[in-house]
Design an enzyme around this catalytic site. Structure first.
Site, PDB file in Angstrom:
ATOM      1  N   GLY A  15       0.832  -1.209   0.000  1.00  0.00           N
ATOM      2  CA  GLY A  15       0.000   0.000   0.000  1.00  0.00           C
ATOM      3  C   GLY A  15       0.860   1.250   0.000  1.00  0.00           C
ATOM      4  O   GLY A  15       0.503   2.265   0.596  1.00  0.00           O
ATOM      5  N   SER A 135      -3.447   0.086  14.486  1.00  0.00           N
ATOM      6  CA  SER A 135      -4.222   1.312  14.746  1.00  0.00           C
ATOM      7  C   SER A 135      -4.479   1.408  16.243  1.00  0.00           C
ATOM      8  O   SER A 135      -4.561   0.374  16.928  1.00  0.00           O
ATOM      9  CB  SER A 135      -5.565   1.230  14.014  1.00  0.00           C
ATOM     10  OG  SER A 135      -6.446   2.216  14.498  1.00  0.00           O
ATOM     11  N   TYR A 149     -13.141  -3.743  12.221  1.00  0.00           N
ATOM     12  CA  TYR A 149     -11.793  -3.212  11.928  1.00  0.00           C
ATOM     13  C   TYR A 149     -10.928  -3.257  13.187  1.00  0.00           C
ATOM     14  O   TYR A 149      -9.790  -3.750  13.161  1.00  0.00           O
ATOM     15  CB  TYR A 149     -11.945  -1.772  11.415  1.00  0.00           C
ATOM     16  CG  TYR A 149     -10.665  -0.971  11.307  1.00  0.00           C
ATOM     17  CD1 TYR A 149      -9.742  -1.225  10.297  1.00  0.00           C
ATOM     18  CD2 TYR A 149     -10.388   0.071  12.194  1.00  0.00           C
ATOM     19  CE1 TYR A 149      -8.586  -0.475  10.182  1.00  0.00           C
ATOM     20  CE2 TYR A 149      -9.238   0.834  12.084  1.00  0.00           C
ATOM     21  CZ  TYR A 149      -8.332   0.551  11.080  1.00  0.00           C
ATOM     22  OH  TYR A 149      -7.185   1.291  10.967  1.00  0.00           O
ATOM     23  N   ALA A 150     -11.467  -2.756  14.296  1.00  0.00           N
ATOM     24  CA  ALA A 150     -10.697  -2.698  15.542  1.00  0.00           C
ATOM     25  C   ALA A 150     -10.294  -4.100  16.001  1.00  0.00           C
ATOM     26  O   ALA A 150      -9.162  -4.328  16.437  1.00  0.00           O
ATOM     27  CB  ALA A 150     -11.520  -1.995  16.628  1.00  0.00           C
ATOM     28  N   LYS A 153      -7.465  -5.437  13.893  1.00  0.00           N
ATOM     29  CA  LYS A 153      -6.173  -4.821  14.245  1.00  0.00           C
ATOM     30  C   LYS A 153      -5.675  -5.353  15.607  1.00  0.00           C
ATOM     31  O   LYS A 153      -4.466  -5.495  15.813  1.00  0.00           O
ATOM     32  CB  LYS A 153      -6.299  -3.295  14.287  1.00  0.00           C
ATOM     33  CG  LYS A 153      -6.499  -2.635  12.912  1.00  0.00           C
ATOM     34  CD  LYS A 153      -5.273  -2.757  12.000  1.00  0.00           C
ATOM     35  CE  LYS A 153      -5.347  -1.808  10.808  1.00  0.00           C
ATOM     36  NZ  LYS A 153      -4.234  -1.964   9.870  1.00  0.00           N
TER      37      LYS A 153
END
Ligand SMILES: NC(=O)c1ccc[n+]([C@@H]2O[C@H](COP(=O)([O-])OP(=O)(O)OC[C@H]3O[C@@H](n4cnc5c(N)ncnc54)[C@H](OP(=O)(O)O)[C@@H]3O)[C@@H](O)[C@H]2O)c1
Length: 258
Positions: A15, A135, A149-150, A153
């Site tokens: 990325g 994150s 998402y959390a 991660k």
């Protein structure tokens, strides 16, 4: 950091064409590293060698690894930066199995697959550094904004720690960098979408989001270059005794001692 301490090193930044990844690629190149970047779409302009790959696809990861081995013989520095929030807010009832799978593919399995493919050569040369871009959300999941998402991660943090322990006596260091809100296109889109759905301005939206996450004591988002600067230090010889640790870069926003 104005140094050439990465001269002679080969680095892959996943990325590495936008946002934090691009800033990291540029920073490592300035420090003397030969930088390869990968993403799904070739950028119009890139100062670095580009290889197209969707890291949620095992066959693309295999092809990326082959191209690196064939053209560069391997790498010394791997920055697993690909990731992002791609599922809707709204809590447990809005999230489907497909949403969970999508976040885990993008934020966890992409890194695990690539590490597995590139590690044998790093272990053989008894030298290497792997950075996982996580994150602050990993330690502060917000049920209505970023649940899957959390969680993905948080899993990445745990995997990164265990991998660091496994590799500590093999010359390979593994570290995690956990940015808070950082000024990149998806973060700006996230704020704009939130503000639009609440019928408020982007500035008010940012303020509300900051309140929901406990605020940013420094009162601003990070610049991608600030994250890149931390990554540069962590992959440099100055950080030779660091492995298995997580570095938050969040303007003081995480409300916990960690
Ligand atoms: N921005 C923030 O506030 C923030 C905060 C905390 C953590 N992070 C983390 O920092 C990392 C970078 O975020 P960012 O905001 O800089 O993102 P970004 O600006 O959207 O850049 C993402 C990069 O990854 C590539 N990419 C996306 N999906 C891919 C896939 N499936 N396969 C291969 N490449 C893919 C994109 O290029 P293509 O679209 O062409 O593939 C692009 O180069 C992520 O892991 C994110 O979770 C960001």
């Amino acid at each position: 950091m104005e140094t050439t301490d990465l001269k002679g090193k080969k680095a892959l930044v996943t990325g590495g064409t936008k946002g934090i990844g691009k800033a990291i690629a540029d920073e490592l190149a300035r420090a003397g590293a030969q930088v390869i970047v990968s993403a799904r779409t070739q950028p119009e302009e890139s100062a670095h060698h580009f290889i197209a790959a969707d890291l949620t696809s095992p066959s693309d990861v295999a092809q990326l690894t082959k191209e690196i081995k064939d053209n560069f013989g391997g790498i010394d520095i791997l920055i697993n930066n690909v990731g992002g929030l791609t599922t809707p807010g709204g809590g447990f009832s809005t999230l489907t199995d497909a949403h969970w799978e999508q976040e885990l593919q993008l934020n966890l399995l992409s890194a695990i697959r690539l590490d597995k493919a590139l590690l044998p050569q790093m272990i053989e040369q008894e030298n290497g550094v792997i950075i996982h871009i996580s994150s602050v959300a990993a330690k502060q999941a917000l049920w209505n904004l970023n649940l899957a998402y959390a969680v993905s991660k948080a899993a990445l943090n745990s995997y990164s720690k265990a991998l660091a322990t496994e590799l500590a006596d093999k010359g390979v260091r593994v570290l995690t960098v956990a940015p808070g809100a950082t000024k990149t296109p998806p973060m700006e889109k996230f704020i704009n979408d939130y503000a639009a759905s609440a019928g408020i301005t982007a500035e008010e939206g940012m303020k509300q989001l900051m309140v929901q996450t406990g605020g940013i004591p420094m009162g601003r988002m990070a610049e991608p270059e600030e994250v890149a600067s931390l990554v540069h230090f962590l992959v440099s010889p100055s950080a030779a005794y660091l492995t298995g640790t997580i570095y938050a870069i969040d303007g003081g926003s995480l409300p916990v001692v960690s």
